[in-house]
Design a protein around this motif. Structure first.
Motif, PDB file in Angstrom:
ATOM      1  N   PRO A  43       0.814  -1.227   0.000  1.00 46.56           N
ATOM      2  CA  PRO A  43       0.000   0.000   0.000  1.00 46.56           C
ATOM      3  C   PRO A  43       0.839   1.265   0.000  1.00 46.56           C
ATOM      4  O   PRO A  43       1.965   1.288   0.500  1.00 46.56           O
ATOM      5  CB  PRO A  43      -0.806  -0.126   1.296  1.00 46.56           C
ATOM      6  N   CYS A  44       0.273   2.329  -0.583  1.00 46.69           N
ATOM      7  CA  CYS A  44       0.962   3.613  -0.592  1.00 46.69           C
ATOM      8  C   CYS A  44       0.911   4.230   0.800  1.00 46.69           C
ATOM      9  O   CYS A  44       0.034   3.927   1.612  1.00 46.69           O
ATOM     10  CB  CYS A  44       0.325   4.558  -1.614  1.00 46.69           C
ATOM     11  N   VAL A  45       1.859   5.103   1.098  1.00 46.87           N
ATOM     12  CA  VAL A  45       1.942   5.761   2.395  1.00 46.87           C
ATOM     13  C   VAL A  45       1.156   7.071   2.378  1.00 46.87           C
ATOM     14  O   VAL A  45       0.438   7.400   3.320  1.00 46.87           O
ATOM     15  CB  VAL A  45       3.412   6.017   2.776  1.00 46.87           C
ATOM     16  N   TRP A  48      -4.259   9.807  -1.001  1.00 46.50           N
ATOM     17  CA  TRP A  48      -4.372   8.657  -1.899  1.00 46.50           C
ATOM     18  C   TRP A  48      -3.639   9.019  -3.177  1.00 46.50           C
ATOM     19  O   TRP A  48      -4.254   9.415  -4.150  1.00 46.50           O
ATOM     20  CB  TRP A  48      -5.835   8.312  -2.165  1.00 46.50           C
ATOM     21  N   PHE A  49      -2.350   8.893  -3.150  1.00 44.12           N
ATOM     22  CA  PHE A  49      -1.527   9.258  -4.290  1.00 44.12           C
ATOM     23  C   PHE A  49      -0.715   8.048  -4.735  1.00 44.12           C
ATOM     24  O   PHE A  49      -0.280   7.239  -3.918  1.00 44.12           O
ATOM     25  CB  PHE A  49      -0.591  10.421  -3.933  1.00 44.12           C
ATOM     26  N   ASP A  50      -0.509   7.950  -6.046  1.00 44.45           N
ATOM     27  CA  ASP A  50       0.257   6.833  -6.594  1.00 44.45           C
ATOM     28  C   ASP A  50       1.731   6.964  -6.231  1.00 44.45           C
ATOM     29  O   ASP A  50       2.364   7.977  -6.521  1.00 44.45           O
ATOM     30  CB  ASP A  50       0.127   6.789  -8.128  1.00 44.45           C
ATOM     31  N   GLU A  51       2.260   5.953  -5.600  1.00 45.92           N
ATOM     32  CA  GLU A  51       3.694   5.864  -5.363  1.00 45.92           C
ATOM     33  C   GLU A  51       4.300   4.748  -6.202  1.00 45.92           C
ATOM     34  O   GLU A  51       5.507   4.623  -6.321  1.00 45.92           O
ATOM     35  CB  GLU A  51       3.971   5.610  -3.879  1.00 45.92           C
ATOM     36  N   SER A  52       3.435   3.939  -6.764  1.00 49.32           N
ATOM     37  CA  SER A  52       3.860   2.861  -7.658  1.00 49.32           C
ATOM     38  C   SER A  52       2.742   2.625  -8.656  1.00 49.32           C
ATOM     39  O   SER A  52       1.700   3.286  -8.616  1.00 49.32           O
ATOM     40  CB  SER A  52       4.144   1.579  -6.863  1.00 49.32           C
ATOM     41  N   ARG A  53       2.944   1.695  -9.574  1.00 52.02           N
ATOM     42  CA  ARG A  53       1.920   1.371 -10.564  1.00 52.02           C
ATOM     43  C   ARG A  53       0.639   0.878  -9.903  1.00 52.02           C
ATOM     44  O   ARG A  53      -0.452   1.067 -10.411  1.00 52.02           O
ATOM     45  CB  ARG A  53       2.462   0.302 -11.527  1.00 52.02           C
ATOM     46  N   PHE A  54       0.781   0.257  -8.737  1.00 48.26           N
ATOM     47  CA  PHE A  54      -0.358  -0.345  -8.044  1.00 48.26           C
ATOM     48  C   PHE A  54      -0.262   0.026  -6.572  1.00 48.26           C
ATOM     49  O   PHE A  54       0.346  -0.670  -5.781  1.00 48.26           O
ATOM     50  CB  PHE A  54      -0.333  -1.864  -8.246  1.00 48.26           C
ATOM     51  N   SER A  55      -0.863   1.176  -6.200  1.00 45.70           N
ATOM     52  CA  SER A  55      -0.742   1.695  -4.842  1.00 45.70           C
ATOM     53  C   SER A  55      -1.959   1.427  -3.968  1.00 45.70           C
ATOM     54  O   SER A  55      -1.894   1.591  -2.757  1.00 45.70           O
ATOM     55  CB  SER A  55      -0.492   3.212  -4.883  1.00 45.70           C
ATOM     56  N   TYR A  56      -3.068   1.049  -4.585  1.00 45.52           N
ATOM     57  CA  TYR A  56      -4.300   0.814  -3.838  1.00 45.52           C
ATOM     58  C   TYR A  56      -5.279   0.079  -4.748  1.00 45.52           C
ATOM     59  O   TYR A  56      -5.099   0.018  -5.965  1.00 45.52           O
ATOM     60  CB  TYR A  56      -4.931   2.130  -3.370  1.00 45.52           C
ATOM     61  N   PHE A  57      -6.320  -0.480  -4.179  1.00 46.66           N
ATOM     62  CA  PHE A  57      -7.398  -1.078  -4.956  1.00 46.66           C
ATOM     63  C   PHE A  57      -8.293   0.045  -5.478  1.00 46.66           C
ATOM     64  O   PHE A  57      -8.662   0.948  -4.737  1.00 46.66           O
ATOM     65  CB  PHE A  57      -8.226  -2.039  -4.095  1.00 46.66           C
ATOM     66  N   ARG A  58      -8.637  -0.035  -6.760  1.00 44.61           N
ATOM     67  CA  ARG A  58      -9.505   0.955  -7.394  1.00 44.61           C
ATOM     68  C   ARG A  58     -10.831   0.293  -7.728  1.00 44.61           C
ATOM     69  O   ARG A  58     -10.849  -0.751  -8.383  1.00 44.61           O
ATOM     70  CB  ARG A  58      -8.861   1.488  -8.677  1.00 44.61           C
TER      71      ARG A  58
END
Length: 257
Positions: A43-45, A48-58
Motif C-alpha cells: 500500500p501507498c503511504v 491517496w496518491f500513486d507511489e507505484s503502478r499499483f498503490s491501492y485497490f480501485r
C-alpha cells in the motif's frame, strides 16, 4: 427507508488477476479469493496518491465505468467483473470529480458477476452486435467503399452532415450518444465498445485487400452499430438509424432521364 447497499466493482482480465497488480510485480488474483479478505500487497503511504503502478485497490459503484482505469491494454474481451466490499480506510482523488470511485487498501471479494454489465444495461446486445453482426457486415462495408470510393465519400459526407428524411445526421447522433454515455456514467463502456467494434472489423478484414479508406469506413459503421446497441433502450429510431448509417447501404437511386 434504509438506503440500498452500494455495490462496488473491479474488472480483471480473464485470469482474474488485477492487471495493475500484475504490472507492479505483486499480482492479486480475485478469482482465487472469492469470499476472502484481501490486503493490498504494497500500500501507498501518502493517501491517496500513486507511489507505484499499483498503490491501492480501485473500484467504482457505477458499473458502466468499471472498464476505465484498469490497466488492461490492448482492450480485449472477455474480461471478468467482480463485486467487492471496501474495508478499512477509504478515499478518493477528488470526491467532487470522481463521486463514483473509491480507493482502499483492503477489500473483500464478494462474487463474480456477469461481465456484460460493464458494457451497459444492453451489454448482451452490444456483444452480439460486436461478435456476430459486425464480422458479417465488415466485408460488405469495405467492398462498397472500394467499389466506388468517390461516390461513397459523398454519401458518407451527406449522412454525417445532413442525415436523412427519417433520421438525424451522423455527427449529431455520435455527439448525442457520447453525451448520454457521460451523463449515465458509461464513458468507459462507450470507449471499450468502440474499440471492440473496430477490433472486430480488423479481424474480419485481416485477409482481405481492402484499402485503408475502406477500413476507416468500416470502422465508422461498426462503432455506430455498436453504440446504437448500447443505447437501444434510450433512443428512438431517429437517433438509432443515424448511428447505424441507415441509407448508406441502400442502392443509389438511378438518375431520372
Amino acid at each position: 427507508m434504509p438506503r440500498k447497499p452500494v455495490t462496488w466493482y473491479i474488472v480483471t482480465p480473464a485470469d482474474g488477476i488485477i492487471e495493475m497488480s500484475r504490472q507492479a510485480g505483486t499480482p492479486v488474483n480475485l478469482a482465487t479469493n472469492v469470499g476472502q479478505v484481501v490486503d493490498h500487497p504494497k500500500p501507498c503511504v501518502n493517501l491517496w496518491f500513486d507511489e507505484s503502478r499499483f498503490s491501492y485497490f480501485r473500484m467504482v459503484k457505477r458499473v458502466g465505468e468499471a472498464l476505465g482505469d484498469t490497466g488492461i491494454s490492448p482492450i480485449t474481451w472477455p474480461v471478468r467483473l467482480w463485486s467487492v466490499e471496501p474495508l478499512g480506510e477509504t478515499g478518493n482523488w477528488s470526491p467532487r470529480h470522481y463521486p463514483y470511485r473509491l480507493l482502499s487498501h483492503q477489500i473483500r471479494v464478494i462474487e463474480e458477476v456477469d461481465a456484460h454489465l460493464a458494457l451497459g444495461p444492453c451489454g448482451r446486445d452490444v456483444l452480439n452486435v460486436i461478435q456476430q453482426e459486425i464480422p458479417a457486415h465488415a466485408t460488405r462495408w469495405a467492398a462498397d467503399w472500394d467499389a466506388d470510393p468517390e461516390g461513397m465519400r459523398m454519401r458518407r459526407r451527406d449522412w454525417e452532415q445532413h442525415g436523412g428524411p427519417a433520421c438525424g445526421s451522423g455527427r449529431w447522433a455520435d455527439s448525442l450518444a457520447m453525451s448520454v454515455s457521460h451523463n449515465r456514467r458509461e464513458l468507459a463502456a462507450h470507449t471499450w465498445i468502440e474499440h471492440l467494434a473496430r477490433r472486430a472489423v480488423a479481424q474480419a478484414l485481416a485477409d482481405s485487400d481492402a484499402s485503408m479508406a475502406a477500413y476507416c469506413y468500416a470502422y465508422s459503421r461498426a462503432t455506430g452499430h455498436a453504440v446504437a446497441a448500447q443505447h437501444h433502450n434510450r433512443f428512438g429510431a431517429y437517433v438509432l438509424d443515424a448511428l447505424r448509417g441507415v441509407g448508406l447501404d441502400s442502392p443509389v437511386p438511378a438518375a431520372v432521364a
